[in-house]
Design a protein around this motif. Structure first.
Motif, PDB file in Angstrom:
ATOM      1  N   ARG A 687       0.824  -1.208   0.000  1.00 14.62           N
ATOM      2  CA  ARG A 687       0.000   0.000   0.000  1.00 14.62           C
ATOM      3  C   ARG A 687       0.862   1.264   0.000  1.00 14.62           C
ATOM      4  N   TYR A 688       1.960   1.196   0.734  1.00  7.74           N
ATOM      5  CA  TYR A 688       2.876   2.345   0.759  1.00  7.74           C
ATOM      6  C   TYR A 688       3.482   2.579  -0.627  1.00  7.74           C
ATOM      7  N   GLU A 690       2.335   1.611  -3.544  1.00  5.62           N
ATOM      8  CA  GLU A 690       1.283   2.048  -4.467  1.00  5.62           C
ATOM      9  C   GLU A 690       0.973   3.528  -4.287  1.00  5.62           C
ATOM     10  N   SER A 691       1.048   4.014  -3.045  1.00  2.00           N
ATOM     11  CA  SER A 691       0.788   5.438  -2.793  1.00  2.00           C
ATOM     12  C   SER A 691       1.835   6.329  -3.436  1.00  2.00           C
ATOM     13  N   LEU A 692       3.007   5.742  -3.730  1.00  2.00           N
ATOM     14  CA  LEU A 692       4.077   6.485  -4.395  1.00  2.00           C
ATOM     15  C   LEU A 692       4.064   6.280  -5.902  1.00  2.00           C
ATOM     16  N   GLY A 693       3.070   5.543  -6.394  1.00  2.00           N
ATOM     17  CA  GLY A 693       2.950   5.330  -7.829  1.00  2.00           C
ATOM     18  C   GLY A 693       3.708   4.135  -8.365  1.00  2.00           C
ATOM     19  N   VAL A 694       4.194   3.261  -7.482  1.00  2.00           N
ATOM     20  CA  VAL A 694       4.913   2.073  -7.921  1.00  2.00           C
ATOM     21  C   VAL A 694       3.907   0.995  -8.315  1.00  2.00           C
ATOM     22  N   LEU A 695       4.063   0.427  -9.501  1.00  2.00           N
ATOM     23  CA  LEU A 695       3.168  -0.618  -9.964  1.00  2.00           C
ATOM     24  C   LEU A 695       3.503  -1.942  -9.283  1.00  2.00           C
ATOM     25  N   ALA A 696       2.497  -2.793  -9.154  1.00  2.00           N
ATOM     26  CA  ALA A 696       2.694  -4.075  -8.457  1.00  2.00           C
ATOM     27  C   ALA A 696       3.795  -4.906  -9.100  1.00  2.00           C
ATOM     28  N   PHE A 699       7.201  -4.104  -7.596  1.00  2.00           N
ATOM     29  CA  PHE A 699       7.482  -4.184  -6.151  1.00  2.00           C
ATOM     30  C   PHE A 699       8.805  -4.912  -5.892  1.00  2.00           C
ATOM     31  N   VAL A 700       9.126  -5.886  -6.698  1.00  2.00           N
ATOM     32  CA  VAL A 700      10.300  -6.751  -6.594  1.00  2.00           C
ATOM     33  C   VAL A 700      10.222  -7.559  -5.305  1.00  2.00           C
ATOM     34  N   SER A 701      10.929  -7.169  -4.255  1.00  2.00           N
ATOM     35  CA  SER A 701      10.949  -7.964  -3.028  1.00  2.00           C
ATOM     36  C   SER A 701      11.405  -7.088  -1.871  1.00  2.00           C
ATOM     37  N   ARG A 706      15.649  -3.240   0.869  1.00  2.00           N
ATOM     38  CA  ARG A 706      16.156  -3.120   2.241  1.00  2.00           C
ATOM     39  C   ARG A 706      16.804  -1.771   2.525  1.00  2.00           C
ATOM     40  N   LEU A 707      17.109  -0.997   1.507  1.00  2.00           N
ATOM     41  CA  LEU A 707      17.655   0.333   1.723  1.00  2.00           C
ATOM     42  C   LEU A 707      16.549   1.389   1.658  1.00  2.00           C
ATOM     43  N   ASN A 708      15.316   0.950   1.834  1.00  2.00           N
ATOM     44  CA  ASN A 708      14.182   1.864   2.009  1.00  2.00           C
ATOM     45  C   ASN A 708      13.535   1.507   3.338  1.00  2.00           C
ATOM     46  N   HIS A 709      13.850   2.263   4.371  1.00  2.00           N
ATOM     47  CA  HIS A 709      13.378   1.911   5.709  1.00  2.00           C
ATOM     48  C   HIS A 709      11.868   1.966   5.832  1.00  2.00           C
ATOM     49  N   ASP A 710      11.192   2.801   4.998  1.00  2.00           N
ATOM     50  CA  ASP A 710       9.735   2.884   5.064  1.00  2.00           C
ATOM     51  C   ASP A 710       9.073   1.595   4.583  1.00  2.00           C
ATOM     52  N   VAL A 711       9.717   0.906   3.652  1.00  2.00           N
ATOM     53  CA  VAL A 711       9.216  -0.401   3.224  1.00  2.00           C
ATOM     54  C   VAL A 711       9.499  -1.453   4.293  1.00  2.00           C
TER      55      VAL A 711
END
Length: 892
Positions: A687-688, A690-696, A699-701, A706-711
């Motif tokens: 959901r996070y 997608e809110s930034l406009g990333v398509l499913a 998403f990768v994994s 891991r260098l995005n702490h919000d994920v």
């Protein structure tokens, strides 16, 4: 003890100086020659530190009195550090952020730099999207570069910005196998100073002890500890109990090194070796080749130990020669080991904490599963183990219980020739450095495949097959032997040179198979890796069996765990006659004959000649240049991690009014605390994004992000295989908010508690944090607001990881646990005595207040086991401490 004495030896055409252990014994307390071999190397390290003026006072004495001070820690300084990409790349991000923080405080970036050689191997990012077909390798590598281009550009920036960073690009192999076959030197030589000393290392992957097979002191630590060591900080090594394991006899025909390691893993886990060192000796150990020893040492963390050490001997030299090591280095290894008392001597028994005896003649063919790597069962009992899991009764009593509805669900694709039923094998993978580093096992798999093809057998159509060796050498000798063509015929084309299925990157399955599993069909994976936790091999597969490489082929042919491969046919030949596994199994003599013919040192020399070069796509990446990384604020893949930069050090005397975020059972693994597989569409992380406009599809994994702490903070505690006892019956990742008992995701609850400034606690059972050394399994809870974890016991790396992240690791006193407390999540918890706990083994207490008004006092042990961990807690985390110290030193 007097200052260490330097002696001189001659090897490889020149003289070398070394810190002499025999002379140290003559000058100081007796007993050096009675130390276990592994501790002799640790002693040399401490004496060399004393020579250089960096030894902490009292460490040598603590080591020499190790049997009386088994809880003491010494400060070890490894020769080098090793990292893989999924755990290592975020650490390089931490380092880049530390440089930014230092710069804001007027300190140059050069104050934050590597002090040790850092071998960085890119091996965890390739996925088996394509398999069972020609061109699978090339297609998977192309997808890897496409998905990870941003991450790899960052890595290439680090390669030019950090001194001593040696990057092994994608497609070269798995870090531990590359280390075994090429990087490990056994004895290092400082050519400028003329000093010889043992090779030693720490790695941020828990399977780093695989190098113990070569006589190298090596163990796994948390990534935070690993980065700290690379920056020049000493590593705390517990002067642990050393368990001697005397091996006698010889493995029988058709019993493999895999059978041995699964048996030893079960034995050691049952015996209890968490935090201990195992040293293998005896006539049976002497008969094991280095690859067999490596298979054993690789699964050290599954046993719970810190190291599984094999002393240097003739087998060590034979392996170094066969893998193309320099002849002068081999001569130095032999001369140095014999001069120092590091060469194995079967006439002199060191002193051990205790001694175990294992007869290799008694080892039998086995598998481990379906959910734990130490869950060994005899091969003949594998279908019974599966049946008991499925029905609560042996399969022989339950084989007719599949309903028509289950078979119908399992057959959504009419093009398939056979239904997919409970117990069918849908993944069969030759994967992982555990076994692909062992030529006898891989050639055995190839020969079994050849024999099966000759009899007209084929893999079942619902089985996804793959071959992902730990180095290019494996592919080279399988081609040279002619066995790759038989593997190809059964669908085991090379899919990549990386961890792949073993680490959970098995790729997608056929849509109809995934639909059947989602609808309730309980399928199985088999592979020759080292872990089989629920959902690891594939998010929809709860049951995985660890098997030898030949058995991977056998189960792909059988297509099911419901068959006893020791007595039932594995299939039918061209003429419809039954074919049995015993008819296909290759003879040891044939394996040895082929190995002698095709495995040459030239294979290793060619494979590793251009190890740091990379292929064309890697070379075409254009990284940013300079000492500071230019972060892209629009990136959803790489973001600067938050770094503690406050000059204040505040240690609160207590944690008051804490709420319980989650309550977990025994044996919760780090990969369930912090998943690394695909990001599910329904998750908080999805959901996070997608809110930034990333398509499913992009998403990768979790591993890639891991260098995005919000994920990562949103993925913490989100595994569907976790059971939070505060929310029984709900999928993992949910909890109940204390005040109103509302069900919500753990992330949402933590956010709400954070807004209310309520500290959080997690309570768990035994062996909390088993599995991989994943930093985010500690950083994630910390980011959620967890101030302390209370468990019955911890796995070694995870306990240290919590301390490094600034989270209090606490243990129940015997007689107290989550069950005796009968918690329901409405309690308020105070943890008192933290300000008095700044010594290893100190005590604290929890005051638990129920909603009814009842108050319970619970005694706790503070599991901060070393001075370094105490300092980490004081500073709010290990890297925060290192950053403050580097800034202060630069300003001095």
């Amino acid at each position: 003890m007097a200052p260490p004495a330097l002696a001189t030896l001659s090897a490889g055409g020149r003289a070398w100086r070394y810190v002499s252990l025999p002379q140290a014994e003559r000058q100081g307390p007796a007993g050096v020659s009675r130390l276990p071999y592994v501790l002799r190397i640790v002693l040399e390290n401490l004496l060399r530190q004393r020579l250089l003026g960096s030894e902490r006072a009292g460490d040598v004495e603590s080591l020499l009195a190790w049997r009386e001070r088994a809880q003491a820690h010494v400060q070890f300084r490894p020769a080098r550090v090793m990292m893989d990409d999924t755990a290592g790349l975020p650490l390089l991000g931490e380092l880049a952020a530390m440089r930014d923080a230092a710069k804001r405080r007027g300190v140059p970036a050069s104050a934050i730099d590597l002090a040790l050689p850092l071998d960085f191997i890119v091996d965890h990012s390739i996925v088996a999207d394509h398999s069972g077909c020609a061109g699978a390798l090339e297609r998977n590598m192309a997808l890897e570069m496409e998905r990870n281009a941003e991450r790899y550009r960052f890595l290439r920036w680090a390669g030019q910005a950090l001194r001593g960073l040696r990057i092994v690009p994608p497609g070269r192999g798995i870090c531990h196998q590359v280390n075994l076959e090429h990087l490990a030197q056994v004895v290092r030589a400082d050519a400028d100073g003329g000093l010889a000393y043992p090779d030693s290392m720490i790695g941020i992957d828990s399977h780093t002890p695989m190098a113990n097979a070569l006589g190298v002191v090596a163990w796994g630590v948390s990534g935070i500890e690993g980065l700290s060591a690379a920056l020049g900080e000493p590593v705390a090594l517990r002067v642990a109990e050393v368990v001697g394991c005397r091996l006698s006899g010889r493995l029988r025909a058709r019993v493999t090194a895999t059978d041995l390691v699964l048996t030893l893993t079960e034995l050691m886990r049952r015996h209890g070796v968490v935090g201990k060192i195992i040293e293998y000796i005896g006539p049976g150990a002497a008969k094991l080749s280095v690859p067999d020893r490596a298979t054993v040492a690789n699964m050290t963390p599954e046993a719970g130990a810190t190291m599984s050490y094999f002393p240097i001997d003739g087998e060590t030299l034979r392996y170094l020669e066969s893998t193309g090591r320099d002849r002068a280095r081999i001569e130095l290894v032999e001369t140095y080991a014999k001069a120092q008392g590091l060469w194995y001597d079967d006439t002199s028994l060191p002193g051990y904490s205790e001694m175990l005896e294992v007869d290799l003649d008694a080892i039998e063919a086995c598998v481990a599963g379906p959910r734990l790597p130490h869950g060994r069962v005899a091969l003949r009992a594998a279908p019974l183990a599966w049946g008991q899991l499925l029905h609560g009764a042996p399969l022989s009593q339950a084989s007719g219980r599949e309903t028509d509805r289950e078979v119908q669900l399992a057959r959504p694709d009419p093009k398939r020739n056979a239904p997919i039923r409970h117990g069918d094998v849908v993944i069969a993978a030759l994967t992982s450095c555990t076994n692909t580093s062992n030529p006898a096992l891989m050639l055995g798999a190839g020969l079994l495949a050849r024999n099966a093809v000759r009899r007209g057998l084929r893999t079942k159509p619902w089985v996804k097959t793959s071959l992902s060796p730990g180095s290019r050498v494996v592919a080279a000798y399988l081609r040279a032997s002619g066995l790759q063509s038989s593997l190809d015929a059964l669908g085991f084309q090379v899919t990549g040179f990386g961890c792949m299925t073993c680490v959970g990157f098995s790729g997608p399955l056929d849509e109809s198979i995934e639909a059947a599993m989602a609808a309730g069909v309980r399928a199985v994976a088999v592979h020759c890796g080292n872990r089989n936790y629920q959902g690891r091999a594939h998010r929809l597969i709860a049951s995985t069996f660890l098997v030898s490489p030949p058995l991977v082929i056998a189960y792909a042919l059988a297509g099911t765990m419901r068959v006893d491969l020791t007595s039932a046919p594995i299939g039918n030949d061209h003429d419809g006659r039954p074919v049995y596994l015993r008819e296909l199994w290759p003879e040891p003599g044939e394996i040895a004959e082929i190995a002698a013919a095709v495995i040459r040192s030239e294979l290793y020399e060619r494979s590793y000649a251009d190890i740091y070069a990379g292929d064309a796509p890697w070379g075409q990446l254009e990284p940013p240049l300079g000492p500071d990384f230019a972060w892209d604020p629009a990136s959803t893949m790489i973001r600067p991690p938050p770094v503690a930069t406050s000059p204040e050090i505040v240690l609160e005397p207590a944690i008051r009014g804490a709420r319980l975020l989650a309550l977990y059972e025994d044996m919760v693994t780090t990969e369930h605390i912090s998943p690394m597989g695909p990001i599910p569409r329904e998750s908080e992380a999805a959901r996070y994004l997608e809110s930034l406009g990333v398509l499913a599809k992009d998403f990768v994994s979790y591993a890639a992000r891991r260098l995005n702490h919000d994920v990562m903070v949103r993925g913490t505690f989100s595994s569907p295989y976790l059971v939070n006892e505060l929310a029984p019956g709900e999928p993992g990742g949910y909890t109940r908010y204390a005040a109103d008992r509302r069900l919500m995701t753990i992330f949402a609850a933590a956010q709400r508690y954070g807004r209310e400034r309520v500290p959080l606690v997690v309570i768990a059972g035994r062996a909390f944090g088993a599995g991989s050394s994943r930093d985010w399994s500690a950083k994630g809870p910390r980011a959620l607001g967890v101030r302390a974890v209370i468990a019955q016991s911890y796995e070694r790396i995870y306990r240290a990881n919590l301390a490094a992240a600034g989270v209090w690791p606490l243990e129940f006193d015997p007689g107290h646990d989550r069950k005796t407390l009968a918690l329901d999540g409405t309690e308020s918890i105070d943890i008192l005595g933290c300000d008095r706990a700044l010594s290893p083994g100190a005590r604290a207490r929890a005051i638990v207040r129920r909603g009814s008004g009842e108050t319970i006092e619970v005694p706790l042990v503070v599991r901060l086991d070393s001075a370094q961990e105490l300092e980490s807690i004081r500073h709010g985390g290990l890297l925060a401490r290192v950053l403050r110290e580097r800034i202060e030193a630069a300003r001095a």
